[in-house]
Design a protein around this motif. Structure first.
Motif, short mmCIF file in Angstrom:
data_model
loop_
_atom_site.label_atom_id
_atom_site.label_comp_id
_atom_site.label_asym_id
_atom_site.label_seq_id
_atom_site.Cartn_x
_atom_site.Cartn_y
_atom_site.Cartn_z
N ALA A 1 0.98 -1.34 -0.04
CA ALA A 1 -0.22 -0.02 0.00
C ALA A 1 0.76 1.30 0.04
O ALA A 1 0.58 2.24 -0.73
N ALA A 2 1.86 1.18 0.71
CA ALA A 2 2.94 2.56 0.81
C ALA A 2 3.54 2.71 -0.50
O ALA A 2 3.61 3.87 -0.93
N VAL A 3 3.93 1.65 -1.39
CA VAL A 3 4.58 1.74 -2.61
C VAL A 3 3.38 2.41 -3.43
O VAL A 3 3.98 3.15 -4.42
N LEU A 4 2.41 1.79 -3.61
CA LEU A 4 1.23 2.38 -4.51
C LEU A 4 0.93 3.81 -4.05
O LEU A 4 0.85 4.56 -4.87
N ASP A 5 0.67 4.17 -2.94
CA ASP A 5 0.80 5.57 -2.47
C ASP A 5 1.79 6.22 -3.01
O ASP A 5 1.63 7.60 -3.32
N ALA A 6 3.02 5.85 -2.83
CA ALA A 6 4.31 6.82 -3.27
C ALA A 6 4.03 6.94 -4.92
O ALA A 6 4.18 7.98 -5.54
N CYS A 7 3.51 5.91 -5.84
CA CYS A 7 3.42 6.02 -7.04
C CYS A 7 2.23 7.05 -7.48
O CYS A 7 2.08 7.99 -8.38
N LEU A 8 1.25 7.16 -6.53
CA LEU A 8 0.05 8.19 -6.41
C LEU A 8 0.56 9.50 -6.28
O LEU A 8 0.47 10.40 -7.24
N GLU A 9 1.60 9.72 -5.45
CA GLU A 9 2.14 10.90 -5.02
C GLU A 9 3.04 11.44 -6.34
O GLU A 9 3.18 12.45 -6.65
N ALA A 10 3.52 10.44 -6.91
CA ALA A 10 4.72 10.99 -8.21
C ALA A 10 3.79 11.26 -9.28
O ALA A 10 3.98 12.06 -10.11
N ALA A 11 2.49 10.74 -9.08
CA ALA A 11 1.71 11.22 -10.44
C ALA A 11 0.96 12.58 -9.99
O ALA A 11 0.16 12.98 -11.00
N GLY A 12 1.26 13.11 -8.96
CA GLY A 12 0.62 14.42 -8.66
C GLY A 12 -0.62 14.20 -7.71
O GLY A 12 -1.38 15.14 -7.71
N GLY A 13 -0.81 13.11 -7.26
CA GLY A 13 -2.13 12.83 -6.31
C GLY A 13 -1.59 12.85 -4.88
O GLY A 13 -0.71 12.96 -4.56
N ARG A 14 -2.86 12.86 -4.25
CA ARG A 14 -2.58 12.88 -2.60
C ARG A 14 -3.63 11.91 -2.22
O ARG A 14 -4.47 11.22 -2.95
N PRO A 15 -3.40 11.24 -1.01
CA PRO A 15 -4.18 10.14 -0.35
C PRO A 15 -5.75 10.73 -0.47
O PRO A 15 -6.03 11.87 -0.22
N GLY A 16 -6.56 9.61 -0.88
CA GLY A 16 -8.08 9.77 -1.02
C GLY A 16 -8.17 10.22 -2.49
O GLY A 16 -9.46 10.34 -2.94
N ASP A 17 -7.32 10.58 -3.43
CA ASP A 17 -7.72 10.93 -4.61
C ASP A 17 -8.06 9.80 -5.82
O ASP A 17 -8.68 10.02 -6.49
N VAL A 18 -7.81 8.53 -5.15
CA VAL A 18 -8.07 7.33 -5.89
C VAL A 18 -8.84 6.60 -4.85
O VAL A 18 -8.64 6.64 -3.69
N THR A 19 -9.66 5.59 -5.32
CA THR A 19 -10.10 4.52 -4.28
C THR A 19 -9.50 3.07 -4.71
O THR A 19 -9.53 2.79 -6.00
#
Length: 338
Positions: A227-245
């Protein structure tokens, strides 16, 4: 240092060449095509199964080999006797025996012929790597550095198995794909992987130092939950926690839902039953200078690389309809979740 890289145009070899150039070393690559990966790098045309004559009369301070065929690796190591000061070989963490310790280090038992089940997907490849390890250590007359790698990620990764994540998330944030994103297995499952550039930097340093021995090069410093690795990928894409489900699907559901997608093309971490160890102990390599960059840095660089190459179709992945169908099955309770 005068460094010979056997290969150098693909993934890890390319990053070794790039790292050696940054460090000011003179680099020669040897490959079947004899193509230069960079304009200032010498290239030699060699046939690993036949004509190695381009190496005749050449001397190098060190050489690095990534090939998997033990006979070809042995022949090259014999050719480099007396003409290279040190030799590195890239092996893999799958060489460790499935019945060994949960967290093996370099002294843990390794696989042996005839002891794996017929459907073990790692046995044949692992025995080839072990044969190549034995070839370089028994034939070469100087220091030998064996690097046992695991899942490698980063720019130029031909599998796109990691690249899928920041690309998929960037598309979701841009409104080009659903913001409900299928995710594999247990979110708290610890995963270990390495940016190929970190392994390359360690390889160049170890060869320059003439450091002999076997080193596990699987990272990062601490095992991270998926989960932490995928959250890091979300941050790299310009997102924040909660931006995707995240729609977490159990591996049995994923196998059933993606039965028509070749396993190597699935943008998932390797199935848990294919990795018998809980983690790999890389403390010896870390003590010798191996460093791991944060996941978000790798994900940002991978996304930038994908965009620089013109955003081609990914080698790994599945279409929106397959993803949506699995998400629905999980939501309806018809597929087990992680």
């Amino acid at each position: 240092m005068r460094l010979l890289v056997l290969g150098g145009g693909g993934f890890l070899g390319h990053h070794v060449v790039a790292e050696a150039r940054r460090a000011g070393h003179d680099v020669t690559v040897a490959s079947r095509s004899g193509t230069r990966p960079f304009p200032d790098v010498e290239a030699l045309a060699v046939d690993r199964y036949g004509d190695l004559s381009a190496l005749d009369g050449r001397t190098f301070d060190a050489a690095l080999d990534t090939f998997s065929d033990p006979d070809a690796v042995r022949a090259t190591a014999e050719r480099l006797r007396g003409s290279a000061g040190a030799l590195g070989y890239v092996s893999g963490m799958s060489v460790y025996h499935p019945d060994g310790p949960a967290v093996p280090d370099e002294d843990a038992p390794v696989r042996r012929p005839g002891e794996a089940s017929p459907d073990d997907p790692l046995q044949e490849r692992s025995l080839a790597k072990l044969g190549a390890e034995d070839a370089v250590t028994s034939v070469f007359d100087g220091p030998v550095t064996v690097l046992r790698v695991g899942i490698m990620v980063g720019p130029r990764d031909p599998s796109d198995r990691f690249t899928w994540w920041p690309v998929r998330l960037a598309r979701a944030l841009a409104g080009e794909a659903s913001r409900t994103v299928l995710a594999p297995g247990d979110p708290q499952r610890a995963v270990q992987y390495s940016d190929a550039r970190d392994i390359a930097a360690f390889a160049v340093r170890a060869l320059g130092d003439g450091r002999a021995g076997v080193f596990d090069t699987v990272g990062p410093l601490r095992a991270q939950p998926l989960a932490a690795v995928l959250d890091a990928c979300l941050e790299a894409a310009g997102g924040r926690p909660g931006d995707v489900t995240w729609a977490w699907a159990g591996e049995d559901a994923l196998r059933a839902g993606l039965h028509d997608v070749e396993e190597e093309a699935r943008p998932l971490w390797f199935p848990e039953d294919q990795i018998p160890q809980d983690a790999i102990d890389s403390s010896a390599a870390r003590a010798a200078g191996l460093r791991f960059r944060p996941a978000v840095e790798t994900a940002r660089d991978v996304l930038a690389w994908h965009r620089d190459r013109g955003e081609p179709a990914l080698a790994a992945g599945f279409d929106a309809a397959q993803e949506a169908a699995l998400v629905r099955r999980c939501a309806e309770g018809t597929a087990p979740t992680g």
